[in-house]
Write a protein that holds these residues in place. Structure first.
Motif, PDB file in Angstrom:
ATOM      1  N   UNK A  92     -28.709  78.410 -57.143  1.00  0.00           N
ATOM      2  CA  UNK A  92     -29.306  79.528 -56.912  1.00  0.00           C
ATOM      3  C   UNK A  92     -30.016  79.726 -55.246  1.00  0.00           C
ATOM      4  N   UNK A  93     -30.695  78.541 -55.109  1.00  0.00           N
ATOM      5  CA  UNK A  93     -31.363  78.460 -53.826  1.00  0.00           C
ATOM      6  C   UNK A  93     -30.369  78.515 -52.656  1.00  0.00           C
ATOM      7  N   UNK A  94     -29.150  78.233 -52.820  1.00  0.00           N
ATOM      8  CA  UNK A  94     -28.295  78.136 -51.882  1.00  0.00           C
ATOM      9  C   UNK A  94     -27.565  79.250 -51.570  1.00  0.00           C
ATOM     10  N   UNK A  95     -27.597  80.290 -52.661  1.00  0.00           N
ATOM     11  CA  UNK A  95     -26.869  81.520 -52.323  1.00  0.00           C
ATOM     12  C   UNK A  95     -28.035  82.396 -52.211  1.00  0.00           C
ATOM     13  N   UNK A 125     -30.807  79.834 -72.127  1.00  0.00           N
ATOM     14  CA  UNK A 125     -32.013  79.140 -71.641  1.00  0.00           C
ATOM     15  C   UNK A 125     -31.889  78.674 -70.169  1.00  0.00           C
ATOM     16  N   UNK A 126     -30.797  77.652 -69.822  1.00  0.00           N
ATOM     17  CA  UNK A 126     -30.538  77.116 -68.631  1.00  0.00           C
ATOM     18  C   UNK A 126     -30.569  78.246 -67.485  1.00  0.00           C
ATOM     19  N   UNK A 127     -29.736  79.448 -67.967  1.00  0.00           N
ATOM     20  CA  UNK A 127     -29.307  80.408 -67.018  1.00  0.00           C
ATOM     21  C   UNK A 127     -30.646  80.974 -66.689  1.00  0.00           C
ATOM     22  N   UNK A 128     -31.537  81.347 -67.780  1.00  0.00           N
ATOM     23  CA  UNK A 128     -32.928  81.969 -67.351  1.00  0.00           C
ATOM     24  C   UNK A 128     -33.801  81.008 -66.525  1.00  0.00           C
ATOM     25  N   UNK A 129     -34.005  79.933 -66.835  1.00  0.00           N
ATOM     26  CA  UNK A 129     -34.763  78.903 -66.143  1.00  0.00           C
ATOM     27  C   UNK A 129     -34.506  78.902 -64.716  1.00  0.00           C
ATOM     28  N   UNK A 130     -33.105  78.788 -64.435  1.00  0.00           N
ATOM     29  CA  UNK A 130     -32.586  78.687 -62.780  1.00  0.00           C
ATOM     30  C   UNK A 130     -32.812  79.834 -62.061  1.00  0.00           C
ATOM     31  N   UNK A 131     -32.573  81.108 -62.942  1.00  0.00           N
ATOM     32  CA  UNK A 131     -32.629  82.242 -61.938  1.00  0.00           C
ATOM     33  C   UNK A 131     -31.372  82.777 -61.389  1.00  0.00           C
ATOM     34  N   UNK A 132     -30.330  82.045 -61.876  1.00  0.00           N
ATOM     35  CA  UNK A 132     -28.913  82.237 -61.089  1.00  0.00           C
ATOM     36  C   UNK A 132     -28.646  83.678 -61.163  1.00  0.00           C
ATOM     37  N   UNK A 133     -28.835  84.335 -62.346  1.00  0.00           N
ATOM     38  CA  UNK A 133     -28.223  85.500 -62.604  1.00  0.00           C
ATOM     39  C   UNK A 133     -28.841  86.491 -61.722  1.00  0.00           C
ATOM     40  N   UNK A 134     -29.959  86.630 -61.313  1.00  0.00           N
ATOM     41  CA  UNK A 134     -30.791  87.234 -60.334  1.00  0.00           C
ATOM     42  C   UNK A 134     -30.084  87.226 -58.963  1.00  0.00           C
ATOM     43  N   UNK A 135     -29.559  85.940 -58.557  1.00  0.00           N
ATOM     44  CA  UNK A 135     -29.165  85.659 -57.428  1.00  0.00           C
ATOM     45  C   UNK A 135     -27.502  86.119 -57.289  1.00  0.00           C
ATOM     46  N   UNK A 136     -26.768  86.057 -58.378  1.00  0.00           N
ATOM     47  CA  UNK A 136     -25.311  86.508 -58.377  1.00  0.00           C
ATOM     48  C   UNK A 136     -25.436  88.156 -58.404  1.00  0.00           C
ATOM     49  N   UNK A 137     -26.436  88.648 -59.314  1.00  0.00           N
ATOM     50  CA  UNK A 137     -26.637  90.148 -58.859  1.00  0.00           C
ATOM     51  C   UNK A 137     -27.113  90.708 -57.747  1.00  0.00           C
ATOM     52  N   UNK A 138     -27.891  89.764 -56.924  1.00  0.00           N
ATOM     53  CA  UNK A 138     -28.407  90.250 -55.758  1.00  0.00           C
ATOM     54  C   UNK A 138     -27.063  90.254 -54.796  1.00  0.00           C
ATOM     55  N   UNK A 139     -26.286  89.252 -54.890  1.00  0.00           N
ATOM     56  CA  UNK A 139     -24.909  89.122 -54.015  1.00  0.00           C
ATOM     57  C   UNK A 139     -24.078  90.414 -54.380  1.00  0.00           C
ATOM     58  N   UNK A 140     -24.117  90.584 -55.646  1.00  0.00           N
ATOM     59  CA  UNK A 140     -23.011  91.996 -56.191  1.00  0.00           C
ATOM     60  C   UNK A 140     -23.673  93.153 -55.474  1.00  0.00           C
TER      61      UNK A 140
END
Length: 169
Positions: A92-95, A125-140
């Protein structure tokens, strides 16, 4: 003192790890150390790039580390260990966007979106904790993101729709 005794003394002094307990216990390997070190390097590179970007300097630390990261993340036997060790937060930090709201290098986004597709399913839980969903949606949703990357992001979102969408909303 015989050669065997010297070798045994060196082994005890080095404090080497046992590969497997006799009773079939947990597997202790160097893989955990490699994974932890890689995640630390990823986080350090992301932090350095944010600092350089805020100083209006080229942020190239992640780009130079990318081939090593991709090589390790593509290893089938390490994928679960990476997920358990918190690689989703590092990705998430990278993208994610840099401090000046610019996108990271295209190659970084392409490679990591491909790797996210190859990773096994991840708990909500892992997805929520990492915030990766927001990062992927931001890119989209980003207007300057490339069409192939938007397609990859959409596939990720729809593939894991319930976990990603619950994080984003």
């Amino acid at each position: 003192m015989s050669d065997f005794d010297l070798m045994l003394a060196r082994k005890k002094a080095s404090g080497g790890k046992r590969r497997r307990n006799r009773d079939g216990g947990t597997f202790i390997s160097d893989a955990d150390d490699v994974v932890s070190a890689m995640i630390v390097k990823m986080n350090e590179a992301a932090e350095e790039d944010r600092t350089l970007n805020s100083q209006k300097k080229p942020a190239l630390k992640k780009l130079t580390l990318l081939p090593t990261v991709v090589m390790h993340l593509k290893k089938q036997d390490l994928k679960e260990t990476f997920i358990d060790s918190g690689v989703m937060t590092a990705i998430k930090e990278w993208i994610g966007p840099l401090p000046d709201k610019s996108l990271p290098a295209l190659r970084i986004r392409e490679e990591l979106l491909k790797i996210l597709q190859e990773l096994p399913s991840v708990s909500q839980e892992t997805l929520k904790h990492s915030g990766i969903g927001r990062a992927v949606m931001f890119l989209y949703k980003h207007p300057k993101e490339s069409r192939p990357n938007k397609d990859l992001a959409l596939k990720l979102i729809s593939k894991r729709k319930s976990p990603y969408s619950s994080i984003v909303n």
